[in-house]
Design a protein around this motif. Structure first.
Motif, PDB file in Angstrom:
ATOM      1  N   ASP A 171     -41.390  62.429  29.891  1.00 30.51           N
ATOM      2  CA  ASP A 171     -41.014  63.598  30.699  1.00 30.51           C
ATOM      3  C   ASP A 171     -41.993  64.757  30.601  1.00 30.51           C
ATOM      4  OD1 ASP A 171     -38.776  62.299  31.515  1.00 30.51           O
ATOM      5  OD2 ASP A 171     -37.463  63.189  30.002  1.00 30.51           O
ATOM      6  N   CYS A 172     -43.057  64.577  29.832  1.00 30.94           N
ATOM      7  CA  CYS A 172     -43.918  65.715  29.497  1.00 30.94           C
ATOM      8  C   CYS A 172     -44.603  66.299  30.739  1.00 30.94           C
ATOM      9  CB  CYS A 172     -44.970  65.281  28.473  1.00 30.94           C
ATOM     10  SG  CYS A 172     -46.077  66.637  28.018  1.00 30.94           S
ATOM     11  N   ARG A 173     -44.636  67.620  30.773  1.00 30.19           N
ATOM     12  CA  ARG A 173     -45.376  68.345  31.816  1.00 30.19           C
ATOM     13  C   ARG A 173     -46.193  69.453  31.173  1.00 30.19           C
ATOM     14  NH1 ARG A 173     -42.007  68.578  37.291  1.00 30.19           N
ATOM     15  NH2 ARG A 173     -41.200  66.463  37.267  1.00 30.19           N
ATOM     16  N   ALA A 174     -46.628  69.205  29.966  1.00 34.02           N
ATOM     17  CA  ALA A 174     -47.307  70.261  29.215  1.00 34.02           C
ATOM     18  C   ALA A 174     -48.693  70.576  29.747  1.00 34.02           C
ATOM     19  CB  ALA A 174     -47.385  69.879  27.738  1.00 34.02           C
ATOM     20  N   CYS A 175     -49.323  69.629  30.412  1.00 37.48           N
ATOM     21  CA  CYS A 175     -50.620  69.929  31.016  1.00 37.48           C
ATOM     22  C   CYS A 175     -50.617  69.446  32.462  1.00 37.48           C
ATOM     23  CB  CYS A 175     -51.774  69.305  30.221  1.00 37.48           C
ATOM     24  SG  CYS A 175     -52.072  67.564  30.561  1.00 37.48           S
ATOM     25  N   GLY A 176     -51.660  69.787  33.175  1.00 36.70           N
ATOM     26  CA  GLY A 176     -51.696  69.510  34.602  1.00 36.70           C
ATOM     27  C   GLY A 176     -51.740  68.043  34.978  1.00 36.70           C
ATOM     28  N   THR A 216     -50.584  64.355  38.584  1.00 39.81           N
ATOM     29  CA  THR A 216     -51.355  63.307  39.256  1.00 39.81           C
ATOM     30  C   THR A 216     -51.101  61.919  38.682  1.00 39.81           C
ATOM     31  OG1 THR A 216     -53.198  63.893  37.788  1.00 39.81           O
ATOM     32  CG2 THR A 216     -53.213  64.843  40.002  1.00 39.81           C
ATOM     33  N   ARG A 217     -50.314  61.822  37.624  1.00 39.22           N
ATOM     34  CA  ARG A 217     -50.063  60.511  37.025  1.00 39.22           C
ATOM     35  C   ARG A 217     -49.013  59.736  37.820  1.00 39.22           C
ATOM     36  NH1 ARG A 217     -46.503  63.282  32.224  1.00 39.22           N
ATOM     37  NH2 ARG A 217     -44.560  63.360  33.390  1.00 39.22           N
ATOM     38  N   ARG A 218     -49.113  58.413  37.734  1.00 42.56           N
ATOM     39  CA  ARG A 218     -47.986  57.599  38.184  1.00 42.56           C
ATOM     40  C   ARG A 218     -46.915  57.596  37.114  1.00 42.56           C
ATOM     41  NH1 ARG A 218     -48.967  52.425  41.627  1.00 42.56           N
ATOM     42  NH2 ARG A 218     -50.666  53.068  42.954  1.00 42.56           N
ATOM     43  N   LEU A 223     -55.029  60.892  25.228  1.00 44.20           N
ATOM     44  CA  LEU A 223     -54.182  61.432  26.298  1.00 44.20           C
ATOM     45  C   LEU A 223     -53.186  60.380  26.752  1.00 44.20           C
ATOM     46  CD1 LEU A 223     -56.509  63.395  28.771  1.00 44.20           C
ATOM     47  CD2 LEU A 223     -55.204  64.263  26.819  1.00 44.20           C
ATOM     48  N   LYS A 224     -51.988  60.809  27.073  1.00 42.42           N
ATOM     49  CA  LYS A 224     -50.962  59.879  27.559  1.00 42.42           C
ATOM     50  C   LYS A 224     -50.960  59.759  29.081  1.00 42.42           C
ATOM     51  CE  LYS A 224     -49.664  59.725  23.274  1.00 42.42           C
ATOM     52  NZ  LYS A 224     -50.416  58.775  22.425  1.00 42.42           N
ATOM     53  N   CYS A 225     -51.675  60.625  29.759  1.00 47.28           N
ATOM     54  CA  CYS A 225     -51.704  60.573  31.226  1.00 47.28           C
ATOM     55  C   CYS A 225     -53.144  60.480  31.710  1.00 47.28           C
ATOM     56  CB  CYS A 225     -51.031  61.815  31.819  1.00 47.28           C
ATOM     57  SG  CYS A 225     -49.332  62.042  31.272  1.00 47.28           S
ATOM     58  N   ARG A 226     -53.299  59.854  32.857  1.00 42.73           N
ATOM     59  CA  ARG A 226     -54.626  59.573  33.381  1.00 42.73           C
ATOM     60  C   ARG A 226     -55.311  60.816  33.946  1.00 42.73           C
ATOM     61  NH1 ARG A 226     -56.318  56.898  39.046  1.00 42.73           N
ATOM     62  NH2 ARG A 226     -58.510  56.538  38.561  1.00 42.73           N
ATOM     63  N   LEU A 245     -55.525  69.222  23.665  1.00 42.62           N
ATOM     64  CA  LEU A 245     -54.766  70.089  22.765  1.00 42.62           C
ATOM     65  C   LEU A 245     -53.264  69.933  22.991  1.00 42.62           C
ATOM     66  CD1 LEU A 245     -55.324  72.304  20.611  1.00 42.62           C
ATOM     67  CD2 LEU A 245     -54.996  73.978  22.438  1.00 42.62           C
ATOM     68  N   HIS A 246     -52.857  69.912  24.259  1.00 42.55           N
ATOM     69  CA  HIS A 246     -51.431  69.784  24.558  1.00 42.55           C
ATOM     70  C   HIS A 246     -50.894  68.404  24.167  1.00 42.55           C
ATOM     71  CE1 HIS A 246     -51.896  73.368  27.282  1.00 42.55           C
ATOM     72  NE2 HIS A 246     -50.742  73.618  26.685  1.00 42.55           N
ATOM     73  N   CYS A 247     -51.730  67.400  24.263  1.00 40.63           N
ATOM     74  CA  CYS A 247     -51.254  66.034  24.022  1.00 40.63           C
ATOM     75  C   CYS A 247     -51.325  65.635  22.544  1.00 40.63           C
ATOM     76  CB  CYS A 247     -52.082  65.052  24.853  1.00 40.63           C
ATOM     77  SG  CYS A 247     -51.122  63.689  25.517  1.00 40.63           S
TER      78      CYS A 247
HETATM   79 FE1  SF4 Z   1     -48.057  65.791  28.531  1.00 43.94          FE
HETATM   80 FE2  SF4 Z   1     -50.131  64.562  27.384  1.00 43.94          FE
HETATM   81 FE3  SF4 Z   1     -49.371  63.880  29.856  1.00 43.94          FE
HETATM   82 FE4  SF4 Z   1     -50.535  66.249  29.460  1.00 43.94          FE
HETATM   83  S1  SF4 Z   1     -51.492  64.214  29.143  1.00 43.94           S
HETATM   84  S2  SF4 Z   1     -48.678  65.861  30.707  1.00 43.94           S
HETATM   85  S3  SF4 Z   1     -49.745  66.799  27.399  1.00 43.94           S
HETATM   86  S4  SF4 Z   1     -48.164  63.613  27.962  1.00 43.94           S
END
Ligand code: SF4
Length: 265
Positions: free
Chosen positions: A94-99, A103-105, A164-167, A180-182
C-alpha cells in the motif's frame, strides 16, 4: 541440497564458467551446533516462520573475521520497525511514500524463504518484475537461478529483495529520495530474516547498502559487514550486467564461492 557433479557442471556451463576454475563441490552447509548467539542477534517476537529444528539453533559467529569497512548502522525508522512479516508485506503493497507508487503496476516485496540463510539484494524491479510482482525474473532471473544452483542452492531457499520495491520509470537508477523512503522496508526485512550472509547484486545495491558512491570495481572482492548484526556482505555483479558482459562471470563465480564459504561457516 545435494547436487550431482554433472548437474553442477551444467549450471557452471550456464554461467559461462569453465569447470576447471574450481572443482570443489558446494552444497548447502548444515548448521553447526552453535554457541549461544549474542543478545543483539536474538530474533524479535514478530519473526517470520521458524526454521527447521536444526536450522533454528542459535547461529555461530560468522567465520573468518577480517578487517572490514566501517559498518553502516541504519536504524529502522518509525513504526515499520515494529511490523511483523505480514504487516510489512501489507505496508509495502500500500506504500505511497515516494512518487514511484504512481507509475508502478504493483510493488515487489521480495520472494523466497523468509528464514533464509542467504539474502540477495538487487536494485529495483524492472518491467517484468513490475508485471509479475516478483524480483529477478526474465533472463537475469534465469542466470541468477543458475548461479545459485552452482553453489547448491535453489531459488526458493534464499530470499531475494531489492533496494526499491517499485519500478523506476524507464529502469533508471533509484533517486536518492526514493531509496531513502524505501530503506526502512529493506532494513526491516533484513532484521526479520536475519540472514547469515547478504549478497548485493550490482552497483546500485552495493552503494545503497553501504551508503557510498564507490564504484563496484572498488567495492567487490573486499570483506564487508552490514548493520548492527555485522552480517557478512558479499558484493557481486548484477546478473543483467553479466548477460551484457559475460567476461565478468569468472569474477562473479569467485564471489559466489565466497558466499559458499561464509555459509559453510
Ligand atoms: Fe513506497 Fe518504496 Fe514503492 Fe516508494 S519505492 S512507493 S517508498 S514501496
Amino acid at each position: 541440497m545435494a547436487l550431482s557433479e554433472p548437474a553442477r557442471l551444467s549450471y557452471l556451463h550456464a554461467m559461462g564458467i569453465q569447470p576447471w576454475l574450481d572443482r570443489a563441490r558446494f552444497s548447502a552447509p548444515p548448521r553447526q551446533a552453535a554457541e549461544p548467539a549474542p543478545p543483539a542477534l536474538a530474533r524479535p517476537p514478530t519473526q517470520p516462520p521458524p526454521r527447521s529444528p536444526a536450522a533454528a539453533a542459535p547461529r555461530p559467529a560468522p567465520a573468518a573475521p577480517q578487517p572490514v569497512a566501517e559498518a553502516p548502522r541504519i536504524p529502522v525508522r518509525g513504526d515499520i520497525a515494529r511490523l511483523d512479516w505480514p504487516g510489512l508485506r501489507a505496508r509495502v503493497a500500500d506504500c505511497r511514500a515516494c512518487g514511484l507508487h504512481a507509475t508502478r503496476r504493483q510493488s515487489v516485496f521480495g520472494a523466497g524463504d523468509p528464514a533464509a540463510d542467504l539474502m540477495i539484494i538487487g536494485e529495483a524491479p524492472g518491467a517484468e518484475e513490475d508485471s509479475q510482482g516478483e524480483p529477478f525474473v526474465g533472463r537475469a532471473g534465469v542466470l541468477l537461478n543458475a548461479m545459485l544452483l552452482a553453489i547448491g542452492l535453489k531459488r526458493e531457499q534464499v530470499f531475494i529483495a531489492n533496494i526499491l520495491k517499485c519500478r523506476p520509470p524507464g529502469n533508471r537508477d533509484p533517486a536518492a529520495d526514493e531509496a531513502l523512503h524505501c530503506e526502512p522496508f529493506l532494513q526491516r526485512q533484513i532484521e526479520l530474516i536475519n540472514p547469515r550472509v547478504i549478497l548485493a547484486a550490482g552497483r546500485v545495491a552495493a552503494q545503497n547498502l553501504l551508503h557510498t558512491q564507490e564504484t563496484l570495481g572498488r567495492l567487490r572482492g573486499k570483506p564487508q559487514r552490514l548493520g548492527a548484526r555485522q552480517t557478512p556482505l558479499v558484493i557481486t555483479y548484477h546478473p543483467a550486467y553479466l548477460l551484457r558482459s559475460p567476461e565478468q562471470k569468472a569474477r562473479a563465480w569467485e564471489d559466489l564461492q565466497q558466499v559458499a564459504r561464509l555459509l559453510r561457516g
